[in-house]
Design a protein around this motif. Structure first.
Motif, PDB file in Angstrom:
ATOM      1  N   HIS A   1       0.865  -1.215   0.057  1.00  0.00           N
ATOM      2  CA  HIS A   1       0.010  -0.009   0.025  1.00  0.00           C
ATOM      3  C   HIS A   1       0.918   1.147  -0.002  1.00  0.00           C
ATOM      4  O   HIS A   1       0.252   2.404  -0.217  1.00  0.00           O
ATOM      5  CB  HIS A   1      -0.926  -0.005   1.116  1.00  0.00           C
ATOM      6  CG  HIS A   1      -2.040  -1.274   1.185  1.00  0.00           C
ATOM      7  ND1 HIS A   1      -1.790  -2.404   1.723  1.00  0.00           N
ATOM      8  CD2 HIS A   1      -3.207  -0.945   0.518  1.00  0.00           C
ATOM      9  CE1 HIS A   1      -2.747  -3.074   1.413  1.00  0.00           C
ATOM     10  NE2 HIS A   1      -3.702  -2.336   0.771  1.00  0.00           N
TER      11      HIS A   1
ATOM     12  N   ARG B   1       2.911   3.585  -2.068  1.00  0.00           N
ATOM     13  CA  ARG B   1       2.921   4.060  -3.482  1.00  0.00           C
ATOM     14  C   ARG B   1       4.310   4.629  -3.758  1.00  0.00           C
ATOM     15  O   ARG B   1       4.687   4.885  -5.138  1.00  0.00           O
ATOM     16  CB  ARG B   1       1.903   5.062  -3.872  1.00  0.00           C
ATOM     17  CG  ARG B   1       0.419   4.624  -3.941  1.00  0.00           C
ATOM     18  CD  ARG B   1       0.164   3.562  -4.841  1.00  0.00           C
ATOM     19  NE  ARG B   1      -1.050   3.104  -4.810  1.00  0.00           N
ATOM     20  CZ  ARG B   1      -1.622   2.201  -5.944  1.00  0.00           C
ATOM     21  NH1 ARG B   1      -0.808   2.133  -6.729  1.00  0.00           N
ATOM     22  NH2 ARG B   1      -2.839   2.089  -5.752  1.00  0.00           N
TER      23      ARG B   1
ATOM     24  N   ASP C   1       4.691   2.683 -13.246  1.00  0.00           N
ATOM     25  CA  ASP C   1       3.209   2.167 -13.882  1.00  0.00           C
ATOM     26  C   ASP C   1       3.580   0.923 -14.828  1.00  0.00           C
ATOM     27  O   ASP C   1       3.004   0.050 -14.629  1.00  0.00           O
ATOM     28  CB  ASP C   1       2.788   3.349 -14.933  1.00  0.00           C
ATOM     29  CG  ASP C   1       2.227   4.475 -14.004  1.00  0.00           C
ATOM     30  OD1 ASP C   1       1.857   4.382 -12.725  1.00  0.00           O
ATOM     31  OD2 ASP C   1       2.057   5.582 -14.279  1.00  0.00           O
TER      32      ASP C   1
ATOM     33  N   ARG D   1       4.639  -2.274 -12.547  1.00  0.00           N
ATOM     34  CA  ARG D   1       3.488  -2.660 -11.838  1.00  0.00           C
ATOM     35  C   ARG D   1       2.748  -3.326 -12.839  1.00  0.00           C
ATOM     36  O   ARG D   1       2.243  -4.644 -12.640  1.00  0.00           O
ATOM     37  CB  ARG D   1       3.023  -1.529 -11.023  1.00  0.00           C
ATOM     38  CG  ARG D   1       3.407  -1.185  -9.769  1.00  0.00           C
ATOM     39  CD  ARG D   1       2.664   0.088  -9.470  1.00  0.00           C
ATOM     40  NE  ARG D   1       3.296   0.598  -8.192  1.00  0.00           N
ATOM     41  CZ  ARG D   1       2.799   0.713  -6.959  1.00  0.00           C
ATOM     42  NH1 ARG D   1       1.628  -0.089  -6.842  1.00  0.00           N
ATOM     43  NH2 ARG D   1       3.376   0.998  -5.947  1.00  0.00           N
TER      44      ARG D   1
ATOM     45  N   ASP E   1       4.709   9.042  -8.669  1.00  0.00           N
ATOM     46  CA  ASP E   1       4.145   7.751  -7.991  1.00  0.00           C
ATOM     47  C   ASP E   1       2.850   7.549  -8.377  1.00  0.00           C
ATOM     48  O   ASP E   1       2.120   8.305  -8.743  1.00  0.00           O
ATOM     49  CB  ASP E   1       4.002   7.991  -6.453  1.00  0.00           C
ATOM     50  CG  ASP E   1       5.294   8.350  -5.702  1.00  0.00           C
ATOM     51  OD1 ASP E   1       6.391   7.844  -6.017  1.00  0.00           O
ATOM     52  OD2 ASP E   1       5.466   9.085  -4.493  1.00  0.00           O
TER      53      ASP E   1
ATOM     54  N   ASP F   1      -1.046   6.550  -8.877  1.00  0.00           N
ATOM     55  CA  ASP F   1      -2.064   6.861  -8.214  1.00  0.00           C
ATOM     56  C   ASP F   1      -2.642   5.925  -7.227  1.00  0.00           C
ATOM     57  O   ASP F   1      -2.660   4.560  -7.627  1.00  0.00           O
ATOM     58  CB  ASP F   1      -3.305   7.163  -9.148  1.00  0.00           C
ATOM     59  CG  ASP F   1      -2.989   8.433 -10.294  1.00  0.00           C
ATOM     60  OD1 ASP F   1      -2.102   9.173  -9.661  1.00  0.00           O
ATOM     61  OD2 ASP F   1      -3.475   8.288 -11.301  1.00  0.00           O
TER      62      ASP F   1
END
Length: 267
Positions: free
Chosen positions: A46, A48, A210, A213, A265, A267
């Motif tokens: 959790h 970011r 992004d 991930r 970072d 969202d």
């Protein structure tokens, strides 16, 4: 006590360094260690700011497996490990390994010394394993008359053929890090696995968070047994989510200008 068992440090670049801190016991898994690993994975999932995670054991070993004596001496016993909270896919013990796959950024395990039983399964929960050539690896549960049960069904099939997995599990034999690389238990070997893991994590941290991930999500959801249509559709969906976003534009700009990118970072 769980905070003492597992230490977390996040660098300015977004690399989280997670250390199992029970060096005098080769980082054997007592209840507090299980609790600390689950807490660490949940916290980092959790956060970011985090771009990559390095998981290692303090002292000479990664993790020597379950501390049987501590559970036999406990009033609640080893059954506490098998409890599954409502709404969770995995039970308490399984989460110490499986929850690393749910951290949305790459998790790199640095393995030295002993990596036995539950410790091996925790390492298998990472995305990448870098081991010392002389590390000692074993799926050791048969020694205690048990089966490996810390989400190994979700990790090992992606790494090796079933006959190799059966041979290692039925025998419980100890293999070196170098042999583990050949068998598929580890990604690669190096004389200083922690330094190599940190260097790789820093390299990943310089890429679009992004994209990284999304790539982990893509492979985790499609690597084994996925429906072809669903897998191809996920590629398309993830790509559409990346196109034109600030971090994708920053990556292209950096590649064209040959300058370091500046990412935001997720969202």
């Amino acid at each position: 006590m769980s905070e003492e068992r597992v230490r977390i440090r996040v660098s300015e670049s977004g690399v989280a360094i997670v250390a199992m801190a029970r060096a005098d016991k080769h980082n054997a898994l007592d209840f507090a260690m299980f609790e600390g690993l689950i807490h660490a994975a949940n916290r980092l999932a959790h956060d970011r700011r985090v771009r990559a995670v390095v998981l290692h054991g303090e002292g000479v070993s990664f993790c020597s497996g379950i501390d049987i004596e501590s559970f036999l001496a406990s009033s609640s016993g080893i059954d506490t490990l098998l409890v599954r909270e409502h709404g969770c896919l995995a039970n308490f013990a399984q989460r110490a390994a499986y929850d690393w796959s749910r951290v949305p950024v790459p998790v790199i395990a640095s393995i030295s010394g002993n990596c036995f039983g539950g410790g091996m399964q925790i390492a298998l929960g990472a995305d990448i394993r870098i081991a010392a050539p002389d590390a000692r690896l074993s799926i050791m549960e048969v020694k205690w008359g048990l089966v490996p049960d810390m989400a190994i069904t979700q990790s090992l099939p992606r790494l090796m053929a079933i006959d190799v997995a059966k041979e290692l599990t039925f025998s419980g034999r100890i293999v070196s890090g170098r042999d583990g690389e050949t068998l598929g238990l580890v990604t690669r070997t190096t004389e200083d696995p922690l330094a190599s893991a940190l260097a790789l994590a820093e390299e990943i941290a310089q890429k679009s968070p992004d994209a990284v991930r999304a790539a982990k999500r893509l492979y985790n959801k499609t690597w084994t047994g996925a429906d072809t249509a669903a897998a191809l559709a996920l590629e398309t969906d993830l790509q559409r989510q990346l196109f034109g976003k600030p971090n994708q534009v920053a990556a292209v700009t950096a590649a064209v200008s040959k300058q370091l990118p500046t990412f935001v970072d997720p969202d």
